[in-house]
Design a protein around this motif. Sequence first.
Motif, PDB file in Angstrom:
ATOM      1  N   ASN A   1       4.472  49.323  18.471  1.00 26.17           N
ATOM      2  CA  ASN A   1       4.015  47.992  18.077  1.00 26.17           C
ATOM      3  C   ASN A   1       4.642  46.888  18.922  1.00 26.17           C
ATOM      4  OD1 ASN A   1       6.455  48.679  16.972  1.00 26.17           O
ATOM      5  ND2 ASN A   1       5.938  48.084  14.877  1.00 26.17           N
ATOM      6  N   THR A   2       3.837  46.292  19.750  1.00 23.67           N
ATOM      7  CA  THR A   2       4.308  45.218  20.639  1.00 23.67           C
ATOM      8  C   THR A   2       3.448  43.963  20.551  1.00 23.67           C
ATOM      9  OG1 THR A   2       2.996  46.152  22.453  1.00 23.67           O
ATOM     10  CG2 THR A   2       5.306  46.842  22.314  1.00 23.67           C
ATOM     11  N   ILE A   3       2.179  44.098  20.132  1.00 22.05           N
ATOM     12  CA  ILE A   3       1.249  42.963  20.102  1.00 22.05           C
ATOM     13  C   ILE A   3       1.089  42.476  18.659  1.00 22.05           C
ATOM     14  CG2 ILE A   3      -1.045  42.125  20.763  1.00 22.05           C
ATOM     15  CD1 ILE A   3       0.590  43.307  23.082  1.00 22.05           C
ATOM     16  N   PRO A   4       1.437  41.226  18.358  1.00 22.90           N
ATOM     17  CA  PRO A   4       1.276  40.715  16.990  1.00 22.90           C
ATOM     18  C   PRO A   4      -0.183  40.816  16.521  1.00 22.90           C
ATOM     19  CG  PRO A   4       2.621  39.213  18.280  1.00 22.90           C
ATOM     20  CD  PRO A   4       2.058  40.205  19.250  1.00 22.90           C
ATOM     21  N   TRP A   5      -0.361  41.300  15.293  1.00 17.85           N
ATOM     22  CA  TRP A   5      -1.693  41.462  14.690  1.00 17.85           C
ATOM     23  C   TRP A   5      -1.697  40.692  13.366  1.00 17.85           C
ATOM     24  CZ3 TRP A   5      -3.247  44.146  10.137  1.00 17.85           C
ATOM     25  CH2 TRP A   5      -4.626  44.395  10.019  1.00 17.85           C
ATOM     26  N   VAL A   6      -2.572  39.683  13.284  1.00 16.82           N
ATOM     27  CA  VAL A   6      -2.572  38.746  12.153  1.00 16.82           C
ATOM     28  C   VAL A   6      -3.526  39.218  11.057  1.00 16.82           C
ATOM     29  CG1 VAL A   6      -2.939  36.348  11.431  1.00 16.82           C
ATOM     30  CG2 VAL A   6      -2.072  36.841  13.732  1.00 16.82           C
ATOM     31  N   SER A   7      -3.022  39.242   9.813  1.00 19.35           N
ATOM     32  CA  SER A   7      -3.869  39.445   8.636  1.00 19.35           C
ATOM     33  C   SER A   7      -3.848  38.161   7.813  1.00 19.35           C
ATOM     34  CB  SER A   7      -3.372  40.620   7.802  1.00 19.35           C
ATOM     35  OG  SER A   7      -2.083  40.342   7.273  1.00 19.35           O
ATOM     36  N   ILE A   8      -4.716  38.087   6.809  1.00 20.87           N
ATOM     37  CA  ILE A   8      -4.795  36.858   6.004  1.00 20.87           C
ATOM     38  C   ILE A   8      -3.461  36.551   5.328  1.00 20.87           C
ATOM     39  CG2 ILE A   8      -5.899  35.772   4.000  1.00 20.87           C
ATOM     40  CD1 ILE A   8      -8.456  37.223   4.715  1.00 20.87           C
ATOM     41  N   SER A   9      -2.721  37.585   4.947  1.00 16.44           N
ATOM     42  CA  SER A   9      -1.433  37.362   4.281  1.00 16.44           C
ATOM     43  C   SER A   9      -0.407  36.703   5.203  1.00 16.44           C
ATOM     44  CB  SER A   9      -0.874  38.681   3.751  1.00 16.44           C
ATOM     45  OG  SER A   9      -0.620  39.587   4.807  1.00 16.44           O
ATOM     46  N   ASP A  10      -0.626  36.781   6.512  1.00 12.54           N
ATOM     47  CA  ASP A  10       0.276  36.127   7.464  1.00 12.54           C
ATOM     48  C   ASP A  10      -0.038  34.646   7.623  1.00 12.54           C
ATOM     49  OD1 ASP A  10       1.630  38.530   8.266  1.00 12.54           O
ATOM     50  OD2 ASP A  10      -0.091  39.050   9.505  1.00 12.54           O
ATOM     51  N   MET A  11      -1.223  34.246   7.191  1.00 15.35           N
ATOM     52  CA  MET A  11      -1.686  32.884   7.432  1.00 15.35           C
ATOM     53  C   MET A  11      -1.115  31.913   6.406  1.00 15.35           C
ATOM     54  SD  MET A  11      -5.680  33.639   8.421  1.00 15.35           S
ATOM     55  CE  MET A  11      -6.030  31.905   8.805  1.00 15.35           C
ATOM     56  N   LEU A  12      -0.419  30.906   6.887  1.00 13.24           N
ATOM     57  CA  LEU A  12       0.107  29.855   6.028  1.00 13.24           C
ATOM     58  C   LEU A  12      -0.922  28.733   5.994  1.00 13.24           C
ATOM     59  CD1 LEU A  12       3.723  29.821   7.477  1.00 13.24           C
ATOM     60  CD2 LEU A  12       2.932  31.008   5.433  1.00 13.24           C
ATOM     61  N   PRO A  13      -1.438  28.369   4.817  1.00 11.48           N
ATOM     62  CA  PRO A  13      -2.542  27.407   4.739  1.00 11.48           C
ATOM     63  C   PRO A  13      -2.262  26.100   5.474  1.00 11.48           C
ATOM     64  CG  PRO A  13      -2.154  28.414   2.607  1.00 11.48           C
ATOM     65  CD  PRO A  13      -1.024  28.855   3.496  1.00 11.48           C
ATOM     66  N   SER A  14      -3.118  25.817   6.466  1.00 10.76           N
ATOM     67  CA  SER A  14      -3.047  24.575   7.260  1.00 10.76           C
ATOM     68  C   SER A  14      -1.679  24.385   7.919  1.00 10.76           C
ATOM     69  CB  SER A  14      -3.386  23.358   6.391  1.00 10.76           C
ATOM     70  OG  SER A  14      -4.694  23.462   5.887  1.00 10.76           O
ATOM     71  N   GLN A  15      -1.056  25.496   8.313  1.00 10.81           N
ATOM     72  CA  GLN A  15       0.241  25.448   8.981  1.00 10.81           C
ATOM     73  C   GLN A  15       0.235  26.371  10.202  1.00 10.81           C
ATOM     74  OE1 GLN A  15       3.729  25.632   6.260  1.00 10.81           O
ATOM     75  NE2 GLN A  15       2.233  25.641   4.598  1.00 10.81           N
ATOM     76  N   HIS A  16       1.396  26.490  10.829  1.00 12.10           N
ATOM     77  CA  HIS A  16       1.536  27.355  11.999  1.00 12.10           C
ATOM     78  C   HIS A  16       2.105  28.707  11.584  1.00 12.10           C
ATOM     79  CE1 HIS A  16       1.000  24.477  15.506  1.00 12.10           C
ATOM     80  NE2 HIS A  16       0.817  23.719  14.426  1.00 12.10           N
ATOM     81  N   ILE A  17       1.592  29.774  12.209  1.00 11.64           N
ATOM     82  CA  ILE A  17       2.082  31.123  11.943  1.00 11.64           C
ATOM     83  C   ILE A  17       3.231  31.419  12.893  1.00 11.64           C
ATOM     84  CG2 ILE A  17       1.474  33.576  11.882  1.00 11.64           C
ATOM     85  CD1 ILE A  17      -1.440  32.711  11.499  1.00 11.64           C
ATOM     86  N   LYS A  18       4.379  31.762  12.331  1.00 10.18           N
ATOM     87  CA  LYS A  18       5.575  32.016  13.139  1.00 10.18           C
ATOM     88  C   LYS A  18       5.799  33.508  13.404  1.00 10.18           C
ATOM     89  CE  LYS A  18       6.662  27.618  12.999  1.00 10.18           C
ATOM     90  NZ  LYS A  18       6.535  26.775  14.218  1.00 10.18           N
ATOM     91  N   THR A  19       5.245  34.367  12.540  1.00 13.95           N
ATOM     92  CA  THR A  19       5.456  35.809  12.692  1.00 13.95           C
ATOM     93  C   THR A  19       4.350  36.559  11.974  1.00 13.95           C
ATOM     94  OG1 THR A  19       7.054  37.622  12.419  1.00 13.95           O
ATOM     95  CG2 THR A  19       6.891  36.020  10.622  1.00 13.95           C
ATOM     96  N   THR A  20       4.218  37.856  12.259  1.00 16.39           N
ATOM     97  CA  THR A  20       3.250  38.700  11.567  1.00 16.39           C
ATOM     98  C   THR A  20       3.963  39.910  10.974  1.00 16.39           C
ATOM     99  OG1 THR A  20       2.735  39.972  13.559  1.00 16.39           O
ATOM    100  CG2 THR A  20       1.381  38.023  13.117  1.00 16.39           C
ATOM    101  N   LYS A  21       3.398  40.453   9.905  1.00 15.08           N
ATOM    102  CA  LYS A  21       4.003  41.625   9.264  1.00 15.08           C
ATOM    103  C   LYS A  21       3.796  42.885  10.099  1.00 15.08           C
ATOM    104  CE  LYS A  21       3.308  39.819   4.573  1.00 15.08           C
ATOM    105  NZ  LYS A  21       2.542  38.609   4.979  1.00 15.08           N
ATOM    106  N   GLU A  22       2.707  42.909  10.868  1.00 12.38           N
ATOM    107  CA  GLU A  22       2.382  44.106  11.633  1.00 12.38           C
ATOM    108  C   GLU A  22       2.092  43.780  13.093  1.00 12.38           C
ATOM    109  OE1 GLU A  22       0.205  47.382   9.218  1.00 12.38           O
ATOM    110  OE2 GLU A  22      -0.738  45.490   8.639  1.00 12.38           O
ATOM    111  N   LYS A  23       2.296  44.797  13.939  1.00 11.41           N
ATOM    112  CA  LYS A  23       1.965  44.691  15.361  1.00 11.41           C
ATOM    113  C   LYS A  23       1.227  45.950  15.788  1.00 11.41           C
ATOM    114  CE  LYS A  23       5.910  41.738  16.561  1.00 11.41           C
ATOM    115  NZ  LYS A  23       7.111  41.577  17.420  1.00 11.41           N
ATOM    116  N   ILE A  24       0.435  45.825  16.849  1.00 10.20           N
ATOM    117  CA  ILE A  24      -0.278  46.982  17.373  1.00 10.20           C
ATOM    118  C   ILE A  24       0.235  47.303  18.773  1.00 10.20           C
ATOM    119  CG2 ILE A  24      -2.332  46.492  16.008  1.00 10.20           C
ATOM    120  CD1 ILE A  24      -3.600  45.404  18.642  1.00 10.20           C
ATOM    121  N   SER A  25      -0.183  48.442  19.283  1.00  7.16           N
ATOM    122  CA  SER A  25       0.274  48.875  20.616  1.00  7.16           C
ATOM    123  C   SER A  25      -0.591  48.278  21.719  1.00  7.16           C
ATOM    124  CB  SER A  25       0.225  50.400  20.704  1.00  7.16           C
ATOM    125  OG  SER A  25      -1.125  50.839  20.638  1.00  7.16           O
ATOM    126  N   GLN A  26      -0.092  48.378  22.923  1.00  3.46           N
ATOM    127  CA  GLN A  26      -0.863  47.934  24.094  1.00  3.46           C
ATOM    128  C   GLN A  26      -2.142  48.762  24.213  1.00  3.46           C
ATOM    129  OE1 GLN A  26       0.039  45.301  26.216  1.00  3.46           O
ATOM    130  NE2 GLN A  26      -2.031  45.582  27.035  1.00  3.46           N
TER     131      GLN A  26
END
Length: 532
Positions: free
Chosen positions: A118-143
């Motif tokens: 896991n090296t590439i950040p993968w965004v799910s809805i639970s990572d999304m902060l309403p009307s804000q900036h996303i600083k991190t993701t719970k999961e990442k995928i491979s190259q």
Amino acid sequence: MDAIDALKQKVLTLAIQGKLVPQNLSDEPASELLKRIKAEKEALVKAGKIKKDKLESYIYKGSDNNYYEKIGDEVKDITEEIPFEIPNSWEWVRLKDIVTYNMGKTPDRGNKKYWNENTIPWVSISDMLPSQHIKTTKEKISQLALNDIFKKKISPKGTLLMSFKLTVGRTSIIDFDAVHNEAIISIYPYNCCGEIFKTFLLYFLPLFSSLAQSHDAIKGKTLNSKSIDNIFIPIPSIAEQQEIIKVFEKLKKEINTVQANQEELSKLKDGLKNKILDLAIQGKLVRQDPNDEPASVLLEKIRAEKQELIKQGKIKKDKQESYIFKGTDNRHYEKIGTETKDITDEIPFEIPSNWEWCRLDTICNIMNGYAYKSSTYISKSNNQIIRLGNVKKGAIILQDKQIFIDDNYAQKTDIFRITDGDILVTLTGTREKRDYFYSVVYRKKENDPNLYLNQRVGLLQCNIAIIPEMLQILLNGEYLLNKIFATETGTANQGNIGTGNVQKLLIPLPPIEEQRRIILKIEQLNQYIENL
């Protein structure tokens, strides 16, 4: 919706209707911005970077004050689709005509090569902060997943995201290069709009999406590409967008400060109420009256009544009946059948001399609800099923998610009928939030239907030893709640409380007259606290 949420919604509504800031006649109209977007699109088509949109929309107001939409050679009156009026310098557009967007994907979960490296950040809805900036993701995928599934296409840092499934219209901006799942789109405004327009969409696209869902074009909790395309956007000039954002952010900050203060006050109020409950269950809230009939007499009456019913053959003898007493050595003992056990270490605190310790099932009958099947439901009757959703913190909401059964089925399950003075408790909820074991005393109103208990809702029927409101006070105290939640079972997210564990709880029992004084005192103090 509470007052703070309503205020936030009002500010958002004023902003998108052009009522948050005054109109500046020196600002260029939004039509000029749309011309620049059109010119940029034509240049991109000419350069072969995008395809020409044969269904491009042009919305305008006719001389008859109706709104029209031209798509190709076809012109259609869309006045009834327009959600509200906007200033003359603004324009209505469809989302697809002012941005491009891409849908995401979820790599095969069964392919470990896509998820282990896991090296590439993968965004799910639970990572999304309403009307804000996303600083991190719970999961990442491979190259490898990026290459195979996303064809090496990644959403760059600063990309605007919007969810369009289940949680429809949530927006965030990513602070890093990333990809996202299939419930999210990455949105790219045209360059001529600048960063201001992206921020404008970040704040207000959620409301545009919710407004769109009220129209026939977009229904339910999931959008598709067509319904996303058709979202109406009211566009002000870039200068007015900037002013709206400036005022909106200032108001948002002030509202958040008020909300934080309100939440802090709410915590203080809850703390005060909990302290009052602690004092109440320890016999320290109201005065002791030597003229009160001791709780021990109440318990003796209950035992005598049970003995008479056993003698008459109406009930069977309870071989596990509990009798708790204090010995001459000042230690507490419990007698069950012929066995007597020292339970001093279980006693959490001292109580007044005219109080008694007892097990909960000594002073009330406890039962779980019945698993009514959906095949037995009918559209309307005078027999309503009470489910988890009907029992809230401090209230039974009969109008919420109503389910009914016919008279015949009600008669067959009459043992589960709820009567005046019964205490209902929710036995299932979210472990982390502890949003269950809400206890509510049911007091029947004149027009209430007959109520029947569904599974996962518990029922406590008090005997003469305790007033239902007093038992509810005991059940709301931190001491008993902690004991109850210590017995919970279930999954990582969902907790369940078993009635078998609840019925063996140790209960401090006051005299009846003191119970009345405690109930009255708590009502008075809670009213005072709420008025703070």
